[in-house]
Design an enzyme around this catalytic site. Structure first.
Site, PDB file in Angstrom:
ATOM      1  N   PRO A 425       6.522  -5.138   1.580  1.00  0.00           N
ATOM      2  CA  PRO A 425       5.975  -4.838   0.256  1.00  0.00           C
ATOM      3  C   PRO A 425       6.203  -3.376  -0.128  1.00  0.00           C
ATOM      4  CG  PRO A 425       4.266  -5.678   1.748  1.00  0.00           C
ATOM      5  CD  PRO A 425       5.515  -5.584   2.530  1.00  0.00           C
ATOM      6  N   GLN A 502       1.497  -9.961  -1.574  1.00  0.00           N
ATOM      7  CA  GLN A 502       0.513  -9.165  -0.832  1.00  0.00           C
ATOM      8  C   GLN A 502      -0.639  -8.825  -1.779  1.00  0.00           C
ATOM      9  OE1 GLN A 502       1.152  -4.949  -0.078  1.00  0.00           O
ATOM     10  NE2 GLN A 502       0.711  -5.256   2.102  1.00  0.00           N
ATOM     11  N   TYR A 583      -6.734   1.524   1.710  1.00  0.00           N
ATOM     12  CA  TYR A 583      -7.217   0.846   0.513  1.00  0.00           C
ATOM     13  C   TYR A 583      -8.573   0.195   0.814  1.00  0.00           C
ATOM     14  CZ  TYR A 583      -2.565   1.954  -1.135  1.00  0.00           C
ATOM     15  OH  TYR A 583      -1.436   2.653  -1.495  1.00  0.00           O
ATOM     16  N   ARG A 631      -2.195  -7.306   6.915  1.00  0.00           N
ATOM     17  CA  ARG A 631      -1.601  -6.001   7.252  1.00  0.00           C
ATOM     18  C   ARG A 631      -2.702  -5.039   7.690  1.00  0.00           C
ATOM     19  NH1 ARG A 631       3.303  -2.284   4.782  1.00  0.00           N
ATOM     20  NH2 ARG A 631       4.531  -3.703   6.015  1.00  0.00           N
ATOM     21  N   ARG A 725      12.379   0.701   3.247  1.00  0.00           N
ATOM     22  CA  ARG A 725      13.289   1.652   2.574  1.00  0.00           C
ATOM     23  C   ARG A 725      14.762   1.261   2.632  1.00  0.00           C
ATOM     24  NH1 ARG A 725      10.869   6.635   5.543  1.00  0.00           N
ATOM     25  NH2 ARG A 725      10.748   4.951   7.070  1.00  0.00           N
TER      26      ARG A 725
HETATM   27  C1  LIG Z   1       8.244   2.991  -2.295  1.00  0.00           C
HETATM   28  C2  LIG Z   1       7.349   2.368  -1.272  1.00  0.00           C
HETATM   29  C3  LIG Z   1       6.275   1.603  -1.680  1.00  0.00           C
HETATM   30  C4  LIG Z   1       5.449   0.983  -0.742  1.00  0.00           C
HETATM   31  N1  LIG Z   1       4.453   0.154  -1.160  1.00  0.00           N
HETATM   32  C5  LIG Z   1       3.760  -0.580  -0.273  1.00  0.00           C
HETATM   33  C6  LIG Z   1       2.876  -1.598  -0.672  1.00  0.00           C
HETATM   34  O1  LIG Z   1       2.735  -1.888  -1.856  1.00  0.00           O
HETATM   35  N2  LIG Z   1       2.185  -2.262   0.267  1.00  0.00           N
HETATM   36  C7  LIG Z   1       2.332  -1.986   1.595  1.00  0.00           C
HETATM   37  O2  LIG Z   1       1.680  -2.600   2.429  1.00  0.00           O
HETATM   38  N3  LIG Z   1       3.203  -1.056   2.016  1.00  0.00           N
HETATM   39  C8  LIG Z   1       3.928  -0.371   1.118  1.00  0.00           C
HETATM   40  N4  LIG Z   1       4.873   0.520   1.549  1.00  0.00           N
HETATM   41  C9  LIG Z   1       5.120   0.653   2.994  1.00  0.00           C
HETATM   42  C10 LIG Z   1       6.277  -0.243   3.414  1.00  0.00           C
HETATM   43  O3  LIG Z   1       5.959  -1.613   3.265  1.00  0.00           O
HETATM   44  C11 LIG Z   1       6.643  -0.013   4.901  1.00  0.00           C
HETATM   45  O4  LIG Z   1       5.540  -0.353   5.705  1.00  0.00           O
HETATM   46  C12 LIG Z   1       7.040   1.427   5.173  1.00  0.00           C
HETATM   47  O5  LIG Z   1       7.896   1.931   4.171  1.00  0.00           O
HETATM   48  C13 LIG Z   1       7.766   1.541   6.528  1.00  0.00           C
HETATM   49  O6  LIG Z   1       8.913   0.745   6.559  1.00  0.00           O
HETATM   50  P1  LIG Z   1      10.413   1.380   6.443  1.00  0.00           P
HETATM   51  O7  LIG Z   1      10.538   2.402   7.526  1.00  0.00           O
HETATM   52  O8  LIG Z   1      11.318   0.189   6.647  1.00  0.00           O
HETATM   53  O9  LIG Z   1      10.522   1.979   5.075  1.00  0.00           O
HETATM   54  C14 LIG Z   1       5.693   1.170   0.621  1.00  0.00           C
HETATM   55  C15 LIG Z   1       6.767   1.956   1.028  1.00  0.00           C
HETATM   56  C16 LIG Z   1       7.606   2.538   0.099  1.00  0.00           C
HETATM   57  C17 LIG Z   1       8.789   3.333   0.600  1.00  0.00           C
END
Ligand SMILES: Cc1cc2nc3c(=O)[nH]c(=O)nc-3n(C[C@H](O)[C@H](O)[C@H](O)COP(=O)(O)O)c2cc1C
Ligand SMILES: Cc1cc2nc3c(=O)[nH]c(=O)nc-3n(C[C@H](O)[C@H](O)[C@H](O)COP(=O)(O)OP(=O)(O)OC[C@H]3O[C@@H](n4cnc5c(N)ncnc54)[C@H](O)[C@@H]3O)c2cc1C
Length: 770
Positions: A425, A502, A583, A631, A725
């Site tokens: 997400p 989510q 949150y 989560r 990402r």
């Molecule tokens: C732009 C952005 C928005 C995110 N929004 C959410 C979200 O809405 N809900 C959530 O649980 N995590 C959110 N995250 C966290 C990501 O789901 C993920 O756990 C985190 O980026 C680590 O993963 P990665 O290393 O593959 O980026 C967000 C991350 C990014 C970069």
């Protein structure tokens, strides 16, 4: 120069001979408390890189050492009646005694003075020395004299081990795991000369205590190990050569890091080397390698700066700077490997099937990945992939091939994902009135075509005042549900991906600006009142939330239930309850943000009470055949906050309440957090929860290559990998990664087929050109 090495282990001897060789006019002594050619210990293991350096620095001793080497390629694991073997791992072992004898002789030939049977009390005993090397091992008296300068940081690890030997010769690095009434024991066994193998037995403090090993003398412990490991010993006897140790000879490993490595004592410069400066656990057998590498680097720095007294401060400074980096790298890998053996009984031995247990063990340091294993032993890895695929219900194709672990399907309740990759997400802050608009359809739609098995939309807020920002998605009315349905229908009719929603409530982190206007910064206009577990603002200047009362709880629970019903009406396949990142529901779980004194604060049970109540309420209205994941922030990364231990406790509670999976994230609960980032940095939380609590998990965080995901899934550290990402950078991340690892037997959207062929051909050409 006058140089005195206190301690004649590998570090002191090797440094002495290197310096004498290069500058015969140096006056060098090695002072050792043991007798000449007398030492304790069995075999030590070297790496190829260290051996190569030794060949360059002193071919004479290197040749002798190589002559005495025992080389072996195989690792064999004995576990629950199975014996599994893999090859290509390349170790060399040598008896510690033999190694020291070679180095001692070489020192004598070069004219180093060797002084034996002298227990040095202090570096000040050598006032004429320009340089004193504190190579007096882990219990270094010299380091302890100047503890304030060297700042030793010692951590005593929980496991117990005893270092034994046997005359049985093993043709592989052998690990034998045995279960007793009081827990698991493991033996690390390797041959190091024509007659002898090292045999280290390790167990937990608890098993050690319950078997009363501390009350036994050495012979008692040897008899115990002899019986326990009788099968692998096959009649051979275990022996000790540490009779000088008092008591039972079971030790705890001590991890040592020093804040500083050198000191001027008023007369001489004193510098730490080898085990006196740092230790690395025997699980990756690198202590001797580090000692030798230290000696080489110090000699190297003298060559660079000049072999004179006035250069010593500069030499010592660069020596420390350079060696610190390498030592930290090895200590990190050693820590992972050591921790694996510390938790193997409680985490893996009773849960993983033997095949996966072996894979988990081989990748324990997290330095060896899936593709790395393929390079070492292709046949073994392919056999493992076939086993893994069969477990996932996949038959080999006409060419006998199976997909690698991340591309095997996964089923929870009535939902089967085509592979193990989830688009995590990610809030896009691009909605108006919580509605999915064109941006979301294109953004999520492109990713749905990009290959992941499950596509999560961003945190979707259950009411207008549950939003983080005015740009967040919501699900509190039919129009929003219709927007979701449009995306779900698009995905189901144009791809084989599933859709996850989510659900969340921002709590104290709500009413803030869109990320690009100021992440977490409170809205200047148009904000709304906030609620949280306790009345604590997120930032000093954030709005102070109201601590929720029972009426608030009932209202928010009803909002979650309505959003769940709307998600079901939109046809979503999977639901996730967001209990992470500070949150609303997360604010109840963390003691940092929950200061309540009623039945919703204090103990784990109390802190989880409201999040569990919400979970049960949504589970009751969500279709029976569809899963719900939860989560969690598995680490608050701040003193007094939740740790992975707490996360495991909460996971067990959610499991009992009917959660299907824990999505293991961390942090964002407390502004002053101090996370330790790195490749796969949150995967250990998933590993712990999956294998200790016994619930499926999703790993997330810095998983950015197919090789990472395959390693995590294959080892059973998670069931799914969420990738965030990388999906922003590349909507077709999954398809591209498949091509990168040579998996062409994968469906692309039919409209894109000619792109697939070109992409794969270009990649194959690039690989061939390399
Ligand atoms: C732009 C952005 C928005 C995110 N929004 C959410 C979200 O809405 N809900 C959530 O649980 N995590 C959110 N995250 C966290 C990501 O789901 C993920 O756990 C985190 O980026 C680590 O993963 P990665 O290393 O593959 O980026 C967000 C991350 C990014 C970069
Ligand atoms: C169970 C176990 C298994 C291991 N397995 C491996 C392995 O497989 N591979 C590997 O590379 N490493 C292994 N090691 C680590 C390895 O033994 C050390 O890391 C390595 O020997 C460090 O070399 P050193 O010269 O710094 O210290 P040491 O080898 O400890 O040498 C220090 C010397 O200083 C002497 N000394 C101490 N105090 C004084 C004093 N006051 N006066 C005079 N002399 C003194 C001691 O007698 C000793 O000879 C293992 C260690 C353990 C405990």
């Amino acid at each position: 120069m006058r140089i005195v090495c206190i301690g004649g282990g590998p570090a002191g001897l090797y440094f002495a001979l290197l310096m004498k060789k290069q500058h015969p006019e140096h006056q060098i002594s090695v002072v050792e408390r043991n007798r000449a050619y007398d030492t304790f210990g069995w075999g030590v293991v070297f790496s190829d890189a260290t051996m190569q350096a030794m060949r360059a620095w002193d071919p004479e001793s290197a040749a002798e050492i190589e002559d005495a080497f025992n080389h072996w390629d195989d690792i064999e694991v004995w576990f629950k009646g199975t014996r599994q073997r893999t090859s290509g791992h390349g170790f060399v072992g040598i008896g510690r005694k033999k190694l020291l004898n070679i180095l001692q002789r070489r020192c004598e030939t070069l004219g180093v003075e060797l002084v034996f049977e002298t227990d040095v009390a202090s570096d000040l005993d050598y006032p004429d020395a320009d340089l004193v090397i504190a190579s007096d091992g882990f219990n270094s008296k010299i380091r302890n004299r100047y503890a304030e300068v060297f700042q030793p940081d010692l951590v005593t690890r929980p496991n117990r081990y005893i270092w034994l030997g046997t005359n049985k010769l093993y043709d592989a690095f052998t690990f034998d795991f045995r279960k007793t009434d009081h827990g698991w024991f493991q033996a690390h066994i390797y041959k190091f000369d024509e007659n002898t193998s090292t045999f280290i037995v390790e167990t937990t403090e608890e098993a050690y205590e319950k078997h009363q090993l501390g009350q036994m003398d050495q012979q008692g412990s040897i008899d115990f190990c002899q019986t326990l490991f009788s099968e692998v010993l096959d009649g051979a006897e275990l022996m000790t050569n540490a009779r000088h140790l008092r008591g039972s000879a079971w030790l705890n490993f001590n991890r040592l890091i020093c804040g500083k490595w050198s000191h001027f004592n008023g007369k001489s410069h004193v510098v730490l080397m080898g085990d006196a400066a740092h230790t690395a656990h025997f699980a990756i057998g690198s202590g001797t390698k580090l000692a030798i590498d230290d000696a080489i680097e110090l000699a190297n720095q003298f060559n660079k700066h000049g072999h004179t007294r006035d250069q010593i401060p500069a030499v010592l400074e660069t020596y420390e700077e350079i060696r610190r980096v390498d030592v930290a790298r090895i200590q990190n890998a050693a820590r992972n490997a050591m921790e694996w053996f510390e938790v193997v009984g409680q985490r893996y031995a009773d849960t993983l099937p033997p095949e996966q247990f072996m894979y988990s063990m081989l990748t324990r340091s997290q330095r060896i990945s899936h593709e790395n294993l393929r390079l070492r032993d292709k046949a073994w890895l392919e056999g493992y992939e076939r086993w893994f695929a069969a477990e996932a219900g996949v038959e080999p194709n006409a060419k006998g091939k199976v997909p690698p672990p991340m591309f095997t399907p996964y089923t929870l309740r009535g939902v089967t994902l085509k592979n193990r990759i989830v688009m995590s997400p990610m809030a896009m802050y691009s909605a108006t009135d919580g509605l999915i608009g064109d941006f979301h359809l294109v953004h999520l739609g492109a990713r749905a075509l990009g290959g992941a098995g499950l596509i999560f939309g961003e945190m979707t807020c259950v009411s207008p005042d549950a939003r983080i920002t005015p740009g967040c998605l919501g699900l509190w009315n039919d129009e929003q549900a219709a927007g979701w349905k449009r995306f779900v229908d698009f995905t189901h009719s144009n791809s084989t991906a599933k859709v996850g929603i989510q659900l969340g409530h921002a709590g104290r982190k709500g009413a803030t600006k869109r990320a690009w206007d100021g992440m977490d910064q409170p809205l200047e206009d148009g904000g709304w009142p906030l609620i949280s577990a306790s009345a604590l603002p997120y930032l000093k200047h954030s709005q102070v939330p109201k601590a929720m009362d029972r009426a608030d709880m009932d209202r928010v629970k009803a909002d979650f239930v309505r959003a769940t019903e709307l998600a079901a009406s939109a046809g979503a396949d999977w639901l996730e309850l967001h209990c992470a990142h500070g949150y609303l529901l997360s604010s109840f779980l963390s003691p940092l943000t929950n200061h309540r004194t009623d039945e919703y604060g204090g103990s784990h049970e109390n802190r989880a009470r409201y999040p569990l109540e919400v979970f049960r309420a949504i589970r009751a209205v969500w279709p029976e055949d569809k899963p719900i994941s939860v989560r969690l922030s598995c680490h608050d990364w701040f003193e007094g906050g939740n740790t992975p231990e707490d996360a495991a406790i909460f996971s067990r509670m959610f499991k009992e309440a009917g959660a299907d999976m824990i999505d293991c994230s961390s942090g964002q609960v407390w502004k002053e957090e101090k996370p330790v980032y790195g490749r796969l940095f949150q995967t250990p939380f998933s590993d712990k929860i999956r294998n200790e609590v016994g619930i499926p998990t999703m790993a997330v965080g810095a998983i950015s290559e197919a090789d990472h995901a395959n390693s995590v899934i294959a080892a059973g550290r998670a069931d799914l990998c969420a990738v965030a990402r990388p999906h922003l950078a590349d909507p077709a991340w999954v398809l591209h990664e498949a091509a990168r690892i040579g998996l062409t037997d994968i469906a692309w959207p039919k409209q894109y087929y000619s792109g697939k062929q070109q992409y794969e051909t270009n990649l194959a050409r690039a690989v061939a050109a390399k």
